[in-house]
Structure formats: C-alpha cells, structure tokens
Motif scaffolding. Sequence first.
Motif, PDB file in Angstrom:
ATOM      1  N   ALA A   1       0.812  -1.215   0.000  1.00 30.01           N
ATOM      2  CA  ALA A   1       0.000   0.000   0.000  1.00 30.01           C
ATOM      3  C   ALA A   1       0.845   1.265   0.000  1.00 30.01           C
ATOM      4  N   VAL A   2       2.148   1.131   0.258  1.00 33.56           N
ATOM      5  CA  VAL A   2       3.036   2.291   0.350  1.00 33.56           C
ATOM      6  C   VAL A   2       3.646   2.577  -1.025  1.00 33.56           C
ATOM      7  N   SER A   3       3.403   3.766  -1.538  1.00 37.32           N
ATOM      8  CA  SER A   3       3.909   4.150  -2.856  1.00 37.32           C
ATOM      9  C   SER A   3       5.296   4.757  -2.801  1.00 37.32           C
ATOM     10  N   TYR A   4       5.605   5.466  -1.719  1.00 37.34           N
ATOM     11  CA  TYR A   4       6.875   6.154  -1.588  1.00 37.34           C
ATOM     12  C   TYR A   4       7.459   5.903  -0.202  1.00 37.34           C
ATOM     13  N   MET A   5       8.791   5.848  -0.132  1.00 37.78           N
ATOM     14  CA  MET A   5       9.477   5.667   1.145  1.00 37.78           C
ATOM     15  C   MET A   5      10.627   6.650   1.264  1.00 37.78           C
ATOM     16  N   GLU A   6      10.901   7.030   2.486  1.00 36.14           N
ATOM     17  CA  GLU A   6      12.172   7.682   2.814  1.00 36.14           C
ATOM     18  C   GLU A   6      12.732   6.929   4.003  1.00 36.14           C
ATOM     19  N   LEU A   7      13.724   6.075   3.730  1.00 33.20           N
ATOM     20  CA  LEU A   7      14.380   5.308   4.769  1.00 33.20           C
ATOM     21  C   LEU A   7      15.689   6.006   5.123  1.00 33.20           C
ATOM     22  N   TYR A   8      15.833   6.357   6.382  1.00 30.50           N
ATOM     23  CA  TYR A   8      16.989   7.139   6.828  1.00 30.50           C
ATOM     24  C   TYR A   8      18.280   6.479   6.370  1.00 30.50           C
ATOM     25  N   SER A   9      19.227   7.298   5.933  1.00 32.57           N
ATOM     26  CA  SER A   9      20.366   6.767   5.176  1.00 32.57           C
ATOM     27  C   SER A   9      21.691   7.386   5.585  1.00 32.57           C
ATOM     28  N   CYS A  10      21.929   7.505   6.903  1.00 29.35           N
ATOM     29  CA  CYS A  10      23.234   8.006   7.340  1.00 29.35           C
ATOM     30  C   CYS A  10      24.344   7.037   6.979  1.00 29.35           C
ATOM     31  N   PHE A  11      24.057   5.740   7.046  1.00 29.77           N
ATOM     32  CA  PHE A  11      24.987   4.678   6.670  1.00 29.77           C
ATOM     33  C   PHE A  11      24.159   3.546   6.065  1.00 29.77           C
ATOM     34  N   PRO A  12      24.714   2.756   5.137  1.00 25.90           N
ATOM     35  CA  PRO A  12      23.910   1.760   4.432  1.00 25.90           C
ATOM     36  C   PRO A  12      23.199   0.743   5.303  1.00 25.90           C
ATOM     37  N   VAL A  13      23.766   0.380   6.447  1.00 29.48           N
ATOM     38  CA  VAL A  13      23.156  -0.687   7.230  1.00 29.48           C
ATOM     39  C   VAL A  13      21.756  -0.325   7.704  1.00 29.48           C
ATOM     40  N   VAL A  14      21.465   0.960   7.901  1.00 28.55           N
ATOM     41  CA  VAL A  14      20.140   1.351   8.413  1.00 28.55           C
ATOM     42  C   VAL A  14      19.040   0.985   7.421  1.00 28.55           C
ATOM     43  N   PRO A  15      19.081   1.453   6.162  1.00 23.27           N
ATOM     44  CA  PRO A  15      18.032   1.021   5.242  1.00 23.27           C
ATOM     45  C   PRO A  15      18.123  -0.454   4.875  1.00 23.27           C
ATOM     46  N   LYS A  16      19.325  -1.038   4.904  1.00 22.97           N
ATOM     47  CA  LYS A  16      19.411  -2.468   4.603  1.00 22.97           C
ATOM     48  C   LYS A  16      18.664  -3.286   5.649  1.00 22.97           C
ATOM     49  N   MET A  17      18.806  -2.942   6.920  1.00 28.91           N
ATOM     50  CA  MET A  17      18.051  -3.637   7.963  1.00 28.91           C
ATOM     51  C   MET A  17      16.555  -3.409   7.781  1.00 28.91           C
ATOM     52  N   ALA A  18      16.171  -2.171   7.466  1.00 34.59           N
ATOM     53  CA  ALA A  18      14.753  -1.853   7.298  1.00 34.59           C
ATOM     54  C   ALA A  18      14.152  -2.629   6.130  1.00 34.59           C
TER      55      ALA A  18
END
Length: 515
Positions: free
Chosen positions: A311-328
């Motif tokens: 149902a989610v069309s757009y995301m902003e996954l916090y990206s200070c370092f790659p591991v954060v969005p990779k975990m998400a």
Amino acid sequence: MLPPQQIAVIVGIGEVTDHNRDPAQVPEPTELIARALREAGEDAGDGWLKRLDSINLVALTSWRYHDPVRDICARLGIAPAHAVNSRRGGETPVRLLHEAALRVISGEHKACAIIGGEATNARTRARRARIELPWTPMPAPADSVEFPGLSTVRSPLAERYDMLEPSRIYPLYETASQAAWNQTPAAAHTESARLWERYAKVASVNPFAWISDAPSAEKISTIDSDNRLINWPYPKLMVANPSVNQAAAFIVTTLAEARAAGIAEERLVYVIGGAAANEPDDFLHRDRYDRSAAQEAVLGTVIERAGGVAAVSYMELYSCFPVVPKMALRFLAIDPEEAVPSVAGGLTFFGGPLHNYMSHAICAMVRALRTNRGAIGLLYGQGGYVTKHHAVLLGTQPPEHVLSSDPSVQAQADALRGPSPAVREAYSGPAAIEAFTVKYARDGEPLQGTLVLRTPAGERTMASVPAEDRDTLALLQSSDRNAVGVAGTVTLQPDGLAHWTPLMCAAAAPRGVAS
C-alpha cells in the motif's frame, strides 16, 4: 469521515540550497532558514506566516546564537507564542511533525511550522581560507542557546576505545549484519553500493540536492583517493555528507483551518499515523547488532496501519549509513535490489544537514504525494547510534481514524528485544568477535581495529588491534570472509587498553552471540 478539526494536514513546504563557493556570499543559517519558511508560507498561500502560533527549530549546530528561533521570527516579522529551539537527532523532524499534528488536532495550536537548516559548508570554507564571515557575531558558548541533546550515555569502556562517533558505531551493525545474513564483505559492499546508487539517482533529479551527478555503484564502491575509507567497511561515498548549506520548513494545521483558508484539496497532504521507540542509549548494553527491535516495532506498526507494504507508494528510509536502510528493507521483506528507498536522495547525495535531513525528506514526500492522489508515503527517521526511531505515514486521502495521542511502541520493542549481556570493563582471556570496525587515516592507512567481543561466558567486552599488527588487520579487512565469530585472545596492556589476537584456527561464534 472524521471531523475536519480532528485531521492534521501539511499545507506548505519550503527549501533552500546555496551552492555558492564563496562563503562570504552564503547567507548565515538563520537567514537560510527564514528564507525556507518564507517559501513554505508562499506555498501554503497568503497570510500563513502570520497565522503561525507555533514554531519549532530543529537543533542548529553550524553557528552559535543567543536564541536562533526568535532571530528567525524577527527576520520574518512574526511573533508566535510558542517558539522553541528543539532537540538534536536525525529523527527529530519526523517527531516534530507528529507532535505538531497532535497539537493542532487537540486545539492547542492552529498552525505549526517546523524549520531547520545548516551552513556547514560555508563555515568550513571560511575557516580554511581564514575569512571572517559577515554573519551575526557568535556569542560565547555560555551565552548561546543550548539545544536539548540526544542522550549520550556511554560506558567508560566505549570511551576508552574512542567509540564516540556515529561513523565508528554504525559499522558494528554492518559487520554483524553481514555475518547474520551470510554475506561475504565483498557481497555486502556491492549491495551497499547498488543501494546508494539508487539514492544518488533520486538526488540527481531533486533540484535542492547537494550532489546531482549520480555516481554509479562502481564508483561508490571503488576505494581511491577521492573515495577513501573512513571506518571499515564504509568509504566516503557511503556516509552522510554534512558539508552543505541547506534549509527546509513545512507548515502543519487542521483540515478545518486549511479549508477555511481556501487551500485546494489537491495541495493537502494528510498525517495518517506514526510510531516511535528507542534502543538503550549505551550501545554496549544492547542485545545485538544485526537488528534493531525498536526499528522493527516502529516500522511494523506503521506498515500495519498503512495496510501492508504494497500500500506504500513512496518511502524515505533514513540513510546516514547503508546498514540502516538495509536492515529496514529486510524487515519489510523488500528486495534491496529493487527498492527505491528515498524521495529526497539520501544523506550522502542530497546532503546531510546534520539533524535536519528529514525535514527535506518531508518536503520531497509532500511534492511526490501532490502528484499522485491516492498514494501513501512512509517517512522513517533515526537518531543517535541506531538509538531513536520515529516513522510517520502521509497520504492524500483523509484518515479514517484519529491520530493516536501516544505514538510510543516502546513496549513492543522491549518485548522483541533479547537480554543484554553483562559488560566486562577489564578482561583478559579468550574472546571471539561479535562486531568490529577499522579506523583509517586520511591517507587511507589503517589506524586501529576496534572490536566488540564475547567471552566464553557470553559477556561483552572490547579490545583493539594496533596498526602495527598488519596480519590481524588484514583478517578484519578481508573481502572474502567476515571476521565475526573468529576466536582469539585478549591481553591487557600497560596503558589500560586490551589487544586482541586471533587463534591460528578460527572458531565458530562464541556462546552468547546471536545467530
């Protein structure tokens, strides 16, 4: 449908990015922020700045002021009753958005602005060129506003090994996650580069981005003089870029106020729901480094509220370092190779104005949603050292349920979290690697390896690998095999530090290390 006075909407957004290479020509931070808020007022329509009765300024760090939020108000000729210099943390803009939405639907305020910005690039250039900036004279620290800070509880053990900066702590999560996901360091590095390439592509079409040349995954992954290693395994193009001159602002009110002002429906973006949770402040007292219970509780809650990931069309996954969005992405069961995890461009390429990046992401999300009626957007911000997590859903249709007055899902996070191991401040004897990093000099040479270790009893401790121990550093920097789980020996040194050396035959992960 809910009564319009119980529905929060974003009605105006504004952004400013100043690329001027002459620092004396760059407006000072409060002027940059005032311009962004003026843009937000114009975006909302005539008279909205005068309607504001609440302004929150995200912590400003590139220049000191007596009272920066009041300085900004004075520049705009407004005097809201509620004007607050808010706290630090990458999740702060998302939290302030959520809190503003709750305040307007409760009737506490009618119109709230969230503002923030930095001019770090100009200040750095001026310092290097020994130029005196024509900005408001900087007061003494004792006379400057003190922004509430993130809790920085650290054990003496962490301080002893200089594990104080985010750029040294996030790699612990990266190396532990690689092991948990059965990835070689080379494969993980490639995944990070490909993910960052997608952030860069988004930044390349964002007119407010700092870097718009969209480097390829190959360039992002290649270590050279222009892309030197900072802390293993991250090079410069995989870390947040704070050297920017950027500001952003957005205005939150109720649907009732927006309709009374005559704002067209297609301009409105609705606040649908949100969630927040924290990890323990001291990273040595967390249960593990290959996942975050707080992240999972927060994302799980908002995705359920949205009706599922699809149902989610757009995301902003916090990206200070790659591991954060990779975990998400793994928690959300989204293929990292297919994800478009940003609407703004990420903290490396869009730019990382310290605590204010997510304000720009909110502006970018509003623009995206205004062009896609019926869409839902997910904003996920994070602060500290994988410490504070806050997510908010935005949409283009009025919510069916009133916004919960308490976004905390801390109880869920605590239920997901395993026990934290005991920490040994001084230890010698056998221990295996739980997570690690290597710090590099500007010339690309390794300075020191830093390890989080587990003893045979499952206790947690730390040790270092000195620069002269080239063989052990080579083990840590291997592209073919992650060193997590390698057994070795800790030896206390006369200076109080402990050194770790591997056994000739590496063992499996020690008892107590999560798998």
